[in-house]
Design an enzyme around this catalytic site. Structure first.
Site, PDB file in Angstrom:
ATOM      1  N   HIS A  60      42.300 -21.890  29.230  1.00  0.00           N
ATOM      2  CA  HIS A  60      43.344 -21.693  28.257  1.00  0.00           C
ATOM      3  C   HIS A  60      42.208 -20.828  27.371  1.00  0.00           C
ATOM      4  CE1 HIS A  60      40.581 -24.907  26.780  1.00  0.00           C
ATOM      5  NE2 HIS A  60      41.075 -24.773  25.422  1.00  0.00           N
ATOM      6  N   HIS A  62      40.841 -20.602  24.434  1.00  0.00           N
ATOM      7  CA  HIS A  62      39.911 -20.998  23.590  1.00  0.00           C
ATOM      8  C   HIS A  62      38.798 -20.333  23.705  1.00  0.00           C
ATOM      9  CE1 HIS A  62      42.035 -24.413  21.215  1.00  0.00           C
ATOM     10  NE2 HIS A  62      42.376 -23.643  20.693  1.00  0.00           N
ATOM     11  N   ASP A  64      35.493 -21.288  23.915  1.00  0.00           N
ATOM     12  CA  ASP A  64      34.471 -21.668  24.639  1.00  0.00           C
ATOM     13  C   ASP A  64      34.925 -21.709  26.205  1.00  0.00           C
ATOM     14  OD1 ASP A  64      36.744 -23.503  23.801  1.00  0.00           O
ATOM     15  OD2 ASP A  64      35.256 -25.192  24.156  1.00  0.00           O
ATOM     16  N   HIS A  65      36.121 -21.112  26.657  1.00  0.00           N
ATOM     17  CA  HIS A  65      36.568 -21.087  27.866  1.00  0.00           C
ATOM     18  C   HIS A  65      36.587 -19.809  28.559  1.00  0.00           C
ATOM     19  CE1 HIS A  65      37.096 -25.504  27.967  1.00  0.00           C
ATOM     20  NE2 HIS A  65      37.510 -25.336  26.495  1.00  0.00           N
ATOM     21  N   HIS A 140      47.362 -29.580  24.937  1.00  0.00           N
ATOM     22  CA  HIS A 140      46.336 -29.275  24.106  1.00  0.00           C
ATOM     23  C   HIS A 140      46.769 -28.184  22.637  1.00  0.00           C
ATOM     24  CE1 HIS A 140      42.245 -28.552  23.207  1.00  0.00           C
ATOM     25  NE2 HIS A 140      42.081 -27.300  23.527  1.00  0.00           N
ATOM     26  N   ASP A 211      40.228 -30.268  27.965  1.00  0.00           N
ATOM     27  CA  ASP A 211      40.879 -29.759  26.910  1.00  0.00           C
ATOM     28  C   ASP A 211      42.433 -30.139  27.003  1.00  0.00           C
ATOM     29  OD1 ASP A 211      38.591 -28.314  26.603  1.00  0.00           O
ATOM     30  OD2 ASP A 211      39.119 -27.325  24.935  1.00  0.00           O
TER      31      ASP A 211
HETATM   32 ZN   LIG Z   1      37.069 -26.559  24.730  1.00  0.00          ZN
HETATM   33 ZN   LIG Z   2      40.499 -25.869  23.605  1.00  0.00          ZN
END
Ligand SMILES: [Zn+2]
Ligand SMILES: [Zn+2]
Length: 310
Positions: A60, A62, A64-65, A140, A211
């Site tokens: 996804h 976000h 951090d990904h 999520h 997530d």
């Molecule tokens: Zn994450």
């Molecule tokens: Zn996330």
């Protein structure tokens, strides 16, 4: 097949724990799942060559990904004539990569193929001559996808006595039959591979699910897999954070992995609130639910043996 965990953390890279990213390596090809900020560090530390990266599958949008993808693309462009790269992920992943590429104007010397999830879009996220990667939406705070990589079925076991009885001379023709091809004998008869092979054998299955709050889709993705990388972000006593931000606790992860008949569960996307020592407590809580669960460790290599060798 081996799974190399490049990082096991969530939200932000920490000096002692990089962000969750998984590299599945099979016959020189690398299938990468998520690449947050600093993903290159994990690749360097584990000596995974970027040339082999064939697929980047993104859960996804976000940070951090996905923030690590441009850097990996740049690094890959330092190779001579790299193969095309497929980037699969949620709607918007193509725009994110294209705009970043445009804004930073970095050099690319290979084609990039995008595959975005579409509501009615049938079919796998990716496939080639050795694997098929399935995807499914999770639950999520942002639209998020879980993945299941399946190695294609392998031809059944070769029965030499059957080949001999059919009059196939020992030698190269045996090899062709073993690989699943039919052969023509000197006397004109055609021998099909099925006549000398046993039942096709299933390949290895790996799941990547991060997530999400507990939901049905997780079961579909991880059911019966050889190894599942599943989010285990919080201890149960910090469960209200999991609840509020749509994440799994280690107890959720252990329970779901146990019910889904997973052979081995590696819990990842660990919250930065837990230092290295606290991971022992996370692991104990997970194991109390499912004894084949363990906490992921950065740079660890998980061998995935073939399900049957007969
Ligand atoms: Zn994450
Ligand atoms: Zn996330």
């Amino acid at each position: 097949m081996e799974c190399v965990l490049l990082g096991s953390g969530g939200m932000m890279p920490m000096p002692y724990r990089l962000l969750t990213s998984l590299a599945v390596r099979l016959n020189g090809r690398i299938y990468l799942f998520d690449a947050g900020e600093g993903a290159q560090l994990g690749l360097k530390e584990t000596r995974i060559g970027v040339r082999g990266i064939t697929l980047v599958a993104v859960s996804h949008l976000h940070a951090d990904h996905c923030l690590g993808i441009p850097g990996i693309m740049m690094l890959r462009a330092q190779m001579e004539e790299p193969e095309p790269l497929t980037i699969a992920g949620p709607p918007g992943i193509e725009r994110f990569i294209r705009e970043t590429h445009e804004n930073l104007a970095f050099y690319l010397n290979y084609p990039v193929v995008f595959r975005e999830w579409a509501e009615n879009g049938e079919g796998p996220a990716y496939e080639d001559d050795q694997v098929r990667v399935h995807w499914r939406p999770l639950e999520h705070t942002r639209f998020c996808l879980g993945y299941r990589l399946e190695e294609l079925e392998r031809p059944g076991k070769f029965h030499p006595q059957r080949a001999a009885a059919l009059g196939v001379p020992k030698g190269p023709l045996w090899g062709k039959l073993q690989q699943g091809h039919s052969v023509v004998l000197d006397d004109g008869r055609t021998i099909a591979a099925e006549q000398v092979l046993g039942e096709a054998r299933r390949g290895r299955h790996v799941a990547y699910v991060v997530d999400t709050r507990p939901c049905r889709a997780i079961y579909h993705l991880i059911e019966g897999v050889d190894i599942a990388f599943v989010e285990g972000m919080f201890l149960p006593e910090d469960g209200e954070h999991a609840e509020r931000k749509d994440h799994l606790t280690v107890v959720d992860a252990g329970r779901i992995a146990g019910r889904a008949g997973v052979r081995r569960a590696v819990l990842v996307h660990i919250s930065p609130r837990y230092d290295v020592e606290a991971v022992t407590r996370l692991e104990a809580a997970a194991k109390a639910r499912f004894d084949r669960a363990e906490m992921g460790r950065d740079f660890q290599i998980y061998q995935v043996p073939l399900p049957d060798t007969d």
